[in-house]
Design an enzyme around this catalytic site. Structure first.
Site, mmCIF file in Angstrom:
data_model
loop_
_atom_site.group_PDB
_atom_site.id
_atom_site.type_symbol
_atom_site.label_atom_id
_atom_site.label_comp_id
_atom_site.label_asym_id
_atom_site.label_seq_id
_atom_site.Cartn_x
_atom_site.Cartn_y
_atom_site.Cartn_z
ATOM 1 N N TYR A 174 0.868 -1.185 0.000
ATOM 2 C CA TYR A 174 0.000 0.000 0.000
ATOM 3 C C TYR A 174 0.903 1.233 0.000
ATOM 4 O O TYR A 174 2.015 1.194 -0.513
ATOM 5 C CB TYR A 174 -0.954 -0.099 1.211
ATOM 6 N N ASP A 191 -27.261 -16.853 -15.322
ATOM 7 C CA ASP A 191 -28.642 -16.943 -14.832
ATOM 8 C C ASP A 191 -29.451 -15.664 -15.032
ATOM 9 O O ASP A 191 -30.092 -15.141 -14.105
ATOM 10 C CB ASP A 191 -28.640 -17.400 -13.359
ATOM 11 N N ALA A 232 -37.104 -22.898 -24.310
ATOM 12 C CA ALA A 232 -36.764 -22.046 -25.447
ATOM 13 C C ALA A 232 -36.103 -20.787 -24.927
ATOM 14 O O ALA A 232 -36.283 -19.692 -25.451
ATOM 15 C CB ALA A 232 -38.036 -21.714 -26.240
ATOM 16 N N GLY A 233 -35.324 -20.968 -23.860
ATOM 17 C CA GLY A 233 -34.677 -19.820 -23.233
ATOM 18 C C GLY A 233 -33.214 -19.742 -23.618
ATOM 19 O O GLY A 233 -32.800 -20.232 -24.677
ATOM 20 N N LYS A 284 -20.298 -20.498 -8.483
ATOM 21 C CA LYS A 284 -19.539 -20.442 -9.750
ATOM 22 C C LYS A 284 -18.131 -19.938 -9.466
ATOM 23 O O LYS A 284 -17.156 -20.406 -10.044
ATOM 24 C CB LYS A 284 -20.240 -19.502 -10.739
ATOM 25 N N ALA A 295 -30.414 -21.147 -22.534
ATOM 26 C CA ALA A 295 -29.649 -22.372 -22.764
ATOM 27 C C ALA A 295 -30.166 -23.106 -23.995
ATOM 28 O O ALA A 295 -29.384 -23.539 -24.856
ATOM 29 C CB ALA A 295 -29.730 -23.266 -21.530
HETATM 30 N N1 LIG Z 1 -27.088 -28.469 -16.987
HETATM 31 C C1 LIG Z 1 -26.617 -27.266 -17.263
HETATM 32 O O1 LIG Z 1 -25.426 -27.078 -17.434
HETATM 33 C C2 LIG Z 1 -27.550 -26.118 -17.394
HETATM 34 C C3 LIG Z 1 -28.873 -26.253 -17.120
HETATM 35 N N2 LIG Z 1 -29.707 -25.192 -17.275
HETATM 36 C C4 LIG Z 1 -31.095 -25.397 -16.888
HETATM 37 O O2 LIG Z 1 -31.937 -25.107 -17.972
HETATM 38 C C5 LIG Z 1 -33.100 -24.501 -17.517
HETATM 39 C C6 LIG Z 1 -33.340 -23.188 -18.273
HETATM 40 O O3 LIG Z 1 -32.310 -22.285 -18.004
HETATM 41 P P1 LIG Z 1 -32.185 -20.947 -18.849
HETATM 42 O O4 LIG Z 1 -32.239 -21.248 -20.300
HETATM 43 O O5 LIG Z 1 -30.996 -20.253 -18.321
HETATM 44 O O6 LIG Z 1 -33.495 -20.169 -18.394
HETATM 45 P P2 LIG Z 1 -34.494 -19.229 -19.218
HETATM 46 O O7 LIG Z 1 -35.341 -18.578 -18.208
HETATM 47 O O8 LIG Z 1 -33.745 -18.377 -20.159
HETATM 48 O O9 LIG Z 1 -35.356 -20.252 -20.051
HETATM 49 C C7 LIG Z 1 -36.273 -21.119 -19.500
HETATM 50 C C8 LIG Z 1 -37.053 -21.730 -20.622
HETATM 51 O O10 LIG Z 1 -37.705 -22.877 -20.145
HETATM 52 C C9 LIG Z 1 -39.057 -22.822 -20.612
HETATM 53 N N3 LIG Z 1 -39.909 -23.571 -19.705
HETATM 54 C C10 LIG Z 1 -40.089 -23.429 -18.396
HETATM 55 N N4 LIG Z 1 -40.960 -24.326 -17.937
HETATM 56 C C11 LIG Z 1 -41.327 -25.069 -18.999
HETATM 57 C C12 LIG Z 1 -42.201 -26.166 -19.182
HETATM 58 N N5 LIG Z 1 -42.841 -26.705 -18.170
HETATM 59 N N6 LIG Z 1 -42.333 -26.674 -20.421
HETATM 60 C C13 LIG Z 1 -41.660 -26.156 -21.451
HETATM 61 N N7 LIG Z 1 -40.823 -25.117 -21.337
HETATM 62 C C14 LIG Z 1 -40.672 -24.592 -20.122
HETATM 63 C C15 LIG Z 1 -39.385 -21.360 -20.630
HETATM 64 O O11 LIG Z 1 -40.495 -21.137 -21.482
HETATM 65 P P3 LIG Z 1 -41.061 -19.673 -21.828
HETATM 66 O O12 LIG Z 1 -40.101 -19.150 -22.855
HETATM 67 O O13 LIG Z 1 -42.402 -19.940 -22.335
HETATM 68 O O14 LIG Z 1 -41.016 -18.899 -20.563
HETATM 69 C C16 LIG Z 1 -38.098 -20.797 -21.188
HETATM 70 O O15 LIG Z 1 -38.075 -20.852 -22.588
HETATM 71 C C17 LIG Z 1 -32.942 -24.347 -16.014
HETATM 72 O O16 LIG Z 1 -33.550 -25.414 -15.366
HETATM 73 C C18 LIG Z 1 -31.468 -24.440 -15.795
HETATM 74 O O17 LIG Z 1 -31.136 -24.978 -14.529
HETATM 75 C C19 LIG Z 1 -29.279 -23.993 -17.722
HETATM 76 C C20 LIG Z 1 -27.971 -23.798 -18.007
HETATM 77 C C21 LIG Z 1 -26.992 -24.840 -17.814
HETATM 78 C C1 LIG Z 2 -25.653 -25.095 -14.411
HETATM 79 C C2 LIG Z 2 -26.252 -23.799 -14.604
HETATM 80 O O1 LIG Z 2 -25.585 -22.843 -14.933
HETATM 81 C C3 LIG Z 2 -27.674 -23.651 -14.427
HETATM 82 O O2 LIG Z 2 -28.353 -24.630 -14.169
HETATM 83 O O3 LIG Z 2 -28.143 -22.521 -14.549
HETATM 84 MG MG LIG Z 3 -26.662 -20.988 -14.836
#
Ligand SMILES: NC(=O)C1=CN([C@@H]2O[C@H](COP(=O)(O)OP(=O)(O)OC[C@H]3O[C@@H](n4cnc5c(N)ncnc54)[C@H](OP(=O)(O)O)[C@@H]3O)[C@@H](O)[C@H]2O)C=CC1
Ligand SMILES: CC(=O)C(=O)O
Ligand SMILES: [Mg+2]
Length: 756
Positions: free
Chosen positions: A40, A138, A196-197, A95, A199
């Site tokens: 420092y 997230d 459809a998010g 993380k 990931a």
């Molecule tokens: N294993 C891994 O490494 C990872 C896993 N994930 C998992 O993937 C999931 C989504 O994450 P993420 O993409 O970041 O989140 P988002 O919020 O960006 O996307 C979530 C998506 O899931 C859809 N959804 C939620 N519930 C349902 C259902 N019952 N039926 C059909 N579609 C559904 C949503 O639909 P709508 O568009 O209509 O809202 C949306 O499109 C989480 O559970 C997360 O833990 C994510 C990243 C890494």
């Molecule tokens: C693993 C991860 O990043 C998630 O489920 O959001």
């Molecule tokens: Mg994540």
């Protein structure tokens, strides 16, 4: 364990002790006033001025180049949804922890209290001077896409939304391998993506880059199948809209080859899974609970390749396999971005690694005997120590060739060594010894070959060209273990002493033992009987040059194992037998002795032990610097032990002036040279800390190495037996395969050094 307990355990884990999971740790000495004035004011002004002149010097004088921000607004935390920035903080700290333990990257987790894209982007952009990279986490779709796009455009450091690209990379690698195992072509498979998010969209995009056909992908969100005729369809989802006449997951999944779940728990039923094509692939990646439970899936379809995002089932498809190494590679070449080339390089590196033989440390971590590429192992395990040395260099190379790197790596092997060092995986010495062993492999006889660990180690040392194993034991039993564990030990000789009793060599062995021990009460008949003991037989093979060294001790106590070697082979003239442990510490190898044989050595015996240790360490091309330890420093206490150690040092100085040795001294002075020099500038150990520690008795030596080993401060290799006429090495009871392999390596180098 009940679910309830597990929940409480998780809460306790986070709350106990210092709350949370990460902390900031100084990386420079802070012991003295001088240190503080450098760290420092006033010293700190110097790097400040340098950086003011040239911003890039921030990489030289600050932690920027190794510091990543994990940034979230808590709108899509795992599969828990929008639980707010504070709600997401444990995940972001998690993380940070993973970045650190898997890639030695430091992390500040930043939880932003905004859902407004402009505010988010402006805040992150302002942080550019602080960080070497930005890991977005997230953040829900569709905002995450715009946030990432704008930050990538506007920032000069790598930005990656992990849920999109980390997940895409890992699941892409897993999909390549799953298709191979299920004998499907990525170009032909019908894929249903539930979610459809962030990931889901990025995963689908990378599958297309890897060969999947867009028309073979059906995507589903909360409203059902995304169809072209949907009203108010946004552009992102529109990219995957279908005109097929299907509306629900149930309809979409029929005859599909692949199910990708990136949505929410339990949306795929067993009945739906039944309608998939033969040899289906199911990646149910929602966290913490997958779209279909692992057990349900594998019970419903025996032909399935099943993966989840969880660590408690086989095939964890989780972005933890990617983000630490992707950022490691990007930071190490100061990449300005993480581009498609780098992502694809990571995909292929991870997919390839799954097909390589698995290190024993990974088998042990998962309590599995022989993890092999197959339906239960489609991608590497997160604890695989090779991920850092395979994925990070692949990413760094791709950054260089695609023109986004601002620093070069000239020597890739040195870079890999450096990566291992970062994680404390750097057994440079063991690697050097393995390389030396491979130059002239030796015949190693294993007395306990009817044991899986010995056979596995024998396979490894043969595969690696370190040794030519000879197996002692019951042939049928050994062959059965080989078969059951699919070990590759073809053409390795198996010798059963019970089948040898009429052979000339058996006679020769028993007569030799009789001659050596007849005046110690041994009869010829007893010598004959002893020879059925594999430790006597193996030692005799070494004595008569039919093997170069003997390895034993996995299942028997030390004394029982060592006695036959002493009777058959004996000690070097005028030599004291002693045991040495080589501790592979983060500060380099340290040798401890005597840790196994002499209970309470006299001054003279300590002199002999020290000389044996000196010789053994020099054989490994290491210059020994020896400290004789006690609870006193250079006469500060008068007591039996300090006096003994002090007198032994005196004798060593008189008799062996070429040996760098000093004491008696306390353990901390021995290994902290600065402290030693400041307080005892007259010591012979000037300039470098001691690397050989001699203990006053067996008790202290044994306690010291066991504590070091158990506290995780060092890997122990040994005990290396010193003083025998020919090499016999005794394992610790219950040694791991890795420990046996290390011991064989040492034994082979021992044989080589005796031939010089
Ligand atoms: N294993 C891994 O490494 C990872 C896993 N994930 C998992 O993937 C999931 C989504 O994450 P993420 O993409 O970041 O989140 P988002 O919020 O960006 O996307 C979530 C998506 O899931 C859809 N959804 C939620 N519930 C349902 C259902 N019952 N039926 C059909 N579609 C559904 C949503 O639909 P709508 O568009 O209509 O809202 C949306 O499109 C989480 O559970 C997360 O833990 C994510 C990243 C890494
Ligand atoms: C693993 C991860 O990043 C998630 O489920 O959001
Ligand atoms: Mg994540």
């Amino acid at each position: 364990m009940s679910k309830l307990n597990r929940k409480q355990d998780a809460l306790d884990y986070h709350a106990n002790g210092r709350p949370g999971k990460i902390a900031v740790v100084p990386t420079k000495p802070t012991n003295s006033q001088r240190d503080l004035s450098l760290a420092y004011s006033p010293g700190v002004a110097e790097p400040c001025l340098k950086i003011a002149e040239n911003k890039d010097d921030a990489y030289k004088y600050t932690a920027k180049g190794n510091l990543v921000a994990v940034i979230s607004n808590g709108t899509a935390v795992l599969g828990l949804g929008d639980i707010g920035p504070e709600g997401g903080k444990p995940v972001m700290e998690g993380k940070g922890l993973l970045f650190k333990i898997f890639a030695d990257i430091d992390v500040f987790d930043l939880e932003l209290n905004t859902k407004n894209v402009d505010d988010f982007v402006r805040t992150v952009k302002l942080l550019e001077p602080t960080f070497g990279g930005i890991n977005l986490e997230d953040i829900k779709a569709p905002e995450c896409f715009e946030i990432e796009r704008r930050l990538k455009e506007e920032m000069c450091i790598p930005v990656m939304h992990d849920d999109q690209h980390g997940t895409a990379i890992i699941s892409g690698a897993a999909l390549i391998n799953a298709c191979e195992l299920q004998q499907k072509k990525l170009e032909e498979v019908k894929i249903v993506v539930n979610g459809a998010g962030a990931a889901a969209i990025s995963c689908s995009r990378i599958y297309i880059s890897l060969g999947a056909k867009p028309e073979n992908i059906v995507m589903i969100d909360r409203s059902g199948v995304i169809r072209k005729d949907r009203e108010n369809l946004d552009a992102l989802k529109g990219e995957f809209a279908t005109d097929r006449d299907i509306h629900t997951l149930e309809e979409a999944i029929r005859d599909a080859d692949v199910f990708i779940g990136l949505s929410a728990a339990d949306v795929l039923s067993g009945d739906m899974l039944k309608t998939m094509r033969k040899n289906p692939i199911v990646f149910a990646m929602a966290n913490p609970n997958p779209e279909i439970a692992y057990d349900l899936a594998v019970q419903t379809r025996q032909d399935v390749v099943m993966a989840t995002g969880r660590s408690d089932y086989p095939n964890q498809v989780n972005n933890v396999l990617g983000f630490p190494y992707i950022f490691r590679g990007a930071l190490d070449v100061r990449a300005t971005a993480i581009n498609e080339e780098m992502k694809l390089a990571a995909v292929y590196a991870i997919a390839k690694l799954a097909k390589e033989p698995v290190p024993e440390s990974v088998n042990l971590a998962y309590n599995i005997n022989n993890l092999k590429f197959g339906k239960d192992y489609i991608i590497p395990k997160p604890t695989d120590p090779r991920l850092i040395t395979e994925v990070a260099p692949a990413v760094a190379k791709a950054a260089i060739t695609s023109g986004v790197a601002r620093a070069e790596i000239a020597d890739w092997e040195a870079y890999k060594d450096n990566l291992r060092k970062r994680l404390g995986l750097d057994d440079v010495l063991m690697r050097d010894l393995s390389a030396a062993a491979r130059q002239h492999p030796k015949r190693v006889v294993f007395a306990e070959a009817d044991h899986y660990k010995i056979l596995k180690a024998a396979q490894i040392v043969r595969d690696e060209g370190i040794a030519e194993p000879i197996l002692l034991g019951n042939k049928e039993k050994i062959q059965q273990i080989i078969r059951e564990n699919a070990l590759d030990l073809h053409q390795v000789p198996i010798i059963d002493p019970f089948e040898e009793s009429d052979t000339p060599r058996f006679k020769q062995y028993e007569e030799s033992l009789y001659k050596k021990r007849q005046r110690r009460g041994l009869t010829l008949n007893e010598a004959h009987k002893f020879m059925f003991d594999r430790n006597y037989f193996g030692a005799s093979m070494v004595e008569f040059g039919e093997a170069d060294c003997l390895i034993s001790g996995l299942t028997k106590n030390y004394a029982t194992t060592i006695r036959p070697a002493l009777h058959v082979i004996g000690t070097n003239a005028g030599c004291r037998i002693a045991g040495m442990y080589m501790m592979l510490t983060k500060k380099g190898p340290v040798f401890l002795g005597d840790t196994t044989v002499n209970k309470n050595p006299t001054e003279e015996e300590l002199v002999d032990i020290t000389v044996s240790l000196y010789d053994a360490v020099r054989k490994m091309n290491i210059e020994p610097k020896i400290a004789l330890l006690s609870y006193s420093n250079f006469g500060s206490n008068d007591g039996e032990t300090p006096n003994k150690m002090r007198n032994a040092v005196k004798k060593l100085h008189e008799k062996y002036p070429h040996i760098v040795v000093d004491g008696e001294m306390q353990g901390n002075f021995a290994i902290n040279n600065q402290m030693l020099v400041e307080n005892f500038p007259f010591s012979q150990l000037n300039g470098k800390p001691a690397n050989v520690l001699v203990f006053p008795n067996l008790e202290s030596g044994n306690i010291a190495y066991k504590l070091l080993q158990e506290l995780g401060e060092a890997e122990a290799v040994g005990p290396i037996l010193l003083g025998l006429k020919k090499p016999v090495h005794v394992l610790q009871l219950g040694s791991s395969v890795r420990e046996i392999v290390n011991m064989v390596t040492i034994a082979v180098v021992d044989v080589q050094s005796r031939e010089r």
